[in-house]
Design a protein around this motif. Structure first.
Motif, mmCIF file in Angstrom:
data_model
loop_
_atom_site.group_PDB
_atom_site.id
_atom_site.type_symbol
_atom_site.label_atom_id
_atom_site.label_comp_id
_atom_site.label_asym_id
_atom_site.label_seq_id
_atom_site.Cartn_x
_atom_site.Cartn_y
_atom_site.Cartn_z
ATOM 1 N N LEU A 5 -34.071 -9.777 55.836
ATOM 2 C CA LEU A 5 -34.862 -10.937 55.443
ATOM 3 C C LEU A 5 -35.127 -10.850 53.950
ATOM 4 C CD1 LEU A 5 -36.645 -13.457 56.001
ATOM 5 C CD2 LEU A 5 -38.561 -11.856 56.328
ATOM 6 N N TYR A 6 -34.761 -11.892 53.225
ATOM 7 C CA TYR A 6 -35.017 -11.969 51.788
ATOM 8 C C TYR A 6 -36.120 -12.993 51.531
ATOM 9 C CZ TYR A 6 -30.573 -9.525 51.186
ATOM 10 O OH TYR A 6 -29.547 -8.607 51.231
ATOM 11 N N ILE A 7 -37.168 -12.573 50.836
ATOM 12 C CA ILE A 7 -38.216 -13.483 50.390
ATOM 13 C C ILE A 7 -37.872 -13.877 48.956
ATOM 14 C CG2 ILE A 7 -40.690 -13.824 50.075
ATOM 15 C CD1 ILE A 7 -39.958 -13.164 52.943
ATOM 16 N N VAL A 8 -37.569 -15.159 48.734
ATOM 17 C CA VAL A 8 -37.001 -15.598 47.453
ATOM 18 C C VAL A 8 -37.941 -16.594 46.770
ATOM 19 C CG1 VAL A 8 -35.029 -16.653 46.305
ATOM 20 C CG2 VAL A 8 -34.678 -15.274 48.373
ATOM 21 N N PRO A 9 -38.520 -16.241 45.628
ATOM 22 C CA PRO A 9 -39.357 -17.194 44.888
ATOM 23 C C PRO A 9 -38.512 -18.314 44.282
ATOM 24 C CG PRO A 9 -39.786 -14.920 44.212
ATOM 25 C CD PRO A 9 -38.520 -14.921 45.005
ATOM 26 N N THR A 10 -39.112 -19.473 44.176
ATOM 27 C CA THR A 10 -38.487 -20.600 43.486
ATOM 28 C C THR A 10 -39.448 -21.068 42.386
ATOM 29 O OG1 THR A 10 -39.409 -22.129 45.141
ATOM 30 C CG2 THR A 10 -37.147 -21.345 45.478
ATOM 31 N N GLY A 88 -45.518 -16.639 50.996
ATOM 32 C CA GLY A 88 -46.556 -15.689 51.373
ATOM 33 C C GLY A 88 -47.786 -15.792 50.506
ATOM 34 N N ILE A 89 -47.665 -16.348 49.303
ATOM 35 C CA ILE A 89 -48.813 -16.557 48.412
ATOM 36 C C ILE A 89 -49.296 -17.986 48.613
ATOM 37 C CG2 ILE A 89 -49.662 -16.484 46.042
ATOM 38 C CD1 ILE A 89 -48.766 -13.774 47.107
ATOM 39 N N SER A 90 -50.268 -18.153 49.525
ATOM 40 C CA SER A 90 -50.776 -19.471 49.923
ATOM 41 C C SER A 90 -49.663 -20.363 50.475
ATOM 42 C CB SER A 90 -51.487 -20.166 48.751
ATOM 43 O OG SER A 90 -52.668 -19.479 48.427
ATOM 44 N N ASP A 91 -48.632 -19.766 50.996
ATOM 45 C CA ASP A 91 -47.510 -20.466 51.624
ATOM 46 C C ASP A 91 -47.056 -19.646 52.829
ATOM 47 O OD1 ASP A 91 -47.132 -22.744 49.981
ATOM 48 O OD2 ASP A 91 -46.146 -21.521 48.462
ATOM 49 N N PRO A 92 -46.324 -20.258 53.770
ATOM 50 C CA PRO A 92 -45.797 -19.483 54.902
ATOM 51 C C PRO A 92 -44.942 -18.317 54.415
ATOM 52 C CG PRO A 92 -45.514 -21.832 55.268
ATOM 53 C CD PRO A 92 -45.976 -21.684 53.849
ATOM 54 N N PHE A 94 -46.079 -14.636 55.340
ATOM 55 C CA PHE A 94 -46.695 -13.399 55.818
ATOM 56 C C PHE A 94 -46.313 -13.095 57.260
ATOM 57 C CE2 PHE A 94 -50.283 -12.167 58.566
ATOM 58 C CZ PHE A 94 -50.281 -10.799 58.322
ATOM 59 N N MET A 95 -46.406 -14.092 58.122
ATOM 60 C CA MET A 95 -46.178 -13.867 59.549
ATOM 61 C C MET A 95 -44.744 -13.414 59.831
ATOM 62 S SD MET A 95 -47.114 -16.453 62.637
ATOM 63 C CE MET A 95 -48.779 -16.556 61.983
ATOM 64 N N LEU A 96 -43.779 -14.054 59.169
ATOM 65 C CA LEU A 96 -42.380 -13.683 59.384
ATOM 66 C C LEU A 96 -42.101 -12.297 58.818
ATOM 67 C CD1 LEU A 96 -39.551 -14.324 60.337
ATOM 68 C CD2 LEU A 96 -39.155 -15.536 58.176
ATOM 69 N N SER A 97 -42.640 -12.006 57.640
ATOM 70 C CA SER A 97 -42.461 -10.684 57.043
ATOM 71 C C SER A 97 -43.023 -9.604 57.953
ATOM 72 C CB SER A 97 -43.137 -10.635 55.673
ATOM 73 O OG SER A 97 -43.058 -9.342 55.106
ATOM 74 N N ARG A 98 -44.212 -9.830 58.487
ATOM 75 C CA ARG A 98 -44.839 -8.855 59.388
ATOM 76 C C ARG A 98 -44.014 -8.673 60.660
ATOM 77 N NH1 ARG A 98 -50.589 -10.366 61.825
ATOM 78 N NH2 ARG A 98 -49.255 -11.932 62.810
ATOM 79 N N SER A 99 -43.529 -9.785 61.230
ATOM 80 C CA SER A 99 -42.734 -9.697 62.459
ATOM 81 C C SER A 99 -41.456 -8.900 62.238
ATOM 82 C CB SER A 99 -42.400 -11.102 62.972
ATOM 83 O OG SER A 99 -43.568 -11.807 63.324
ATOM 84 N N CYS A 100 -40.829 -9.106 61.073
ATOM 85 C CA CYS A 100 -39.606 -8.364 60.764
ATOM 86 C C CYS A 100 -39.900 -6.882 60.574
ATOM 87 C CB CYS A 100 -38.938 -8.942 59.520
ATOM 88 S SG CYS A 100 -38.132 -10.536 59.791
#
Length: 242
Positions: A5-10, A88-92, A94-100
Motif C-alpha cells: 500500500l502506497y500513501i501518495v500525497p498530491t 490520513g491528515i484530516s482525510d481518509p 488512517f483506517m486503511l493504513s491500520r488494517s494493512c
C-alpha cells in the motif's frame, strides 16, 4: 507474494509540488484509490497517469478496507490519494493504513504536500512543539476541544472552512482571550496565498469585514507562561550589604 500500500500525497494547490516519485508510483500500481474520482481524474490526466481508479472516502472506507486488504494480500499494489495533500491528515487513510499493518502488509508513505506545515512556519509562532487539531468538532466535544486549546502549553493548529472561520475565531477569542497570538493562512501554494498574523481579536475583526474565501489554517499560540518572581539570594544580599 503480497503487494504494497502506497500513501501518495498530491498538491494542495500548485501542481509543481507533485514529486517525480509520486508520479512514478502512481504509474506503477494496479489501482489508485481516490477520495473523489471527479477531482483526481483531471490531476492524474495532467501528469499522464492512466491507471484504474476507484473511490475511497469517509462514507465507504469501513466497507472498503477488508476488500482492499484482500487484494493487496493477493499481490496487487495499491496507491491511496486524497483530493489534496497527504491522505490520513484530516482525510481518509488512517483506517486503511491500520488494517494493512494489522494484516502484515507493507505500507509506504511518500513525503509530500500538506497545508499545515507551511502555515505553521509562516505564522512566526513556536513550531518546536505543536498539536494538530484537524477540523474542530461541529457540535459534541467542541467546547471541550476549545478549552484544551486555551489551556495548551504548545502551539495549536486547526483547519477551517470559509463558512465557519469567523465563528471559530469568535469562539477562540472567548476561550483563549482576545490577545492570544495567532495567525490565519489561506490558499497555501495557490495564487491568492495569504497569511495574516496578530492576535485573535485582530484576526476576527479582519475576517468579519472581509469575506473569507478559500481553505484556511488557523494557528494559535500557547498559553502564556506567567513570569516567575525572582528569588533573592539571602547569602548574596547579605554579602553585598557588608
Amino acid at each position: 507474494m503480497a503487494g504494497t500500500l502506497y500513501i501518495v500525497p498530491t498538491p494542495v494547490g500548485n501542481l509543481a509540488d507533485m514529486t517525480p516519485r509520486a508520479i512514478e508510483i502512481l504509474n506503477s500500481v494496479d489501482i489508485i484509490l481516490a477520495e473523489d474520482t471527479r477531482t483526481s481524474s483531471p490531476l492524474l490526466k495532467h501528469f499522464g497517469v492512466n491507471r484504474p481508479l476507484a473511490s475511497h472516502h469517509k462514507f465507504n472506507e469501513h466497507d472498503n478496507c477488508g476488500h482492499i486488504v484482500d487484494r493487496i494480500i493477493n499481490g496487487e499494489n495499491v496507491a491511496l490519494i486524497s483530493d489534496a495533500g497527504t491522505p490520513g491528515i484530516s482525510d481518509p487513510g488512517f483506517m486503511l493504513s491500520r488494517s494493512c499493518r494489522e494484516a502484515g502488509i507493507t505500507v509506504i508513505t511518500l513525503p509530500g504536500a500538506t497545508a499545515f506545515v507551511p502555515a505553521l512556519i509562516n505564522s512566526g509562532l513556536p513550531c518546536d512543539r505543536f498539536t494538530f487539531q484537524g477540523f474542530l468538532p461541529l457540535k459534541k466535544g467542541r467546547k471541550t476541544r476549545l478549552q484544551e486549546i486555551a489551556e495548551s502549553s504548545v502551539t495549536n493548529i486547526m483547519y477551517e472552512s470559509p463558512v465557519r472561520l469567523v465563528r471559530t475565531l469568535k469562539e477562540l477569542c472567548d476561550a483563549c482571550g482576545e490577545n492570544r497570538p495567532a495567525s490565519v493562512s489561506r490558499e497555501i501554494s495557490k495564487m491568492f496565498e495569504e497569511t495574516r498574523c496578530g492576535n485573535l481579536k485582530e484576526l476576527l475583526d479582519y475576517f468579519s469585514l472581509n469575506t473569507p474565501r478559500g481553505e484556511f489554517v488557523i494557528i494559535v499560540g500557547a498559553l502564556p507562561t506567567p513570569h516567575k518572581k525572582e528569588h533573592k539570594n539571602k547569602y548574596t544580599d547579605r554579602q553585598d550589604s557588608d
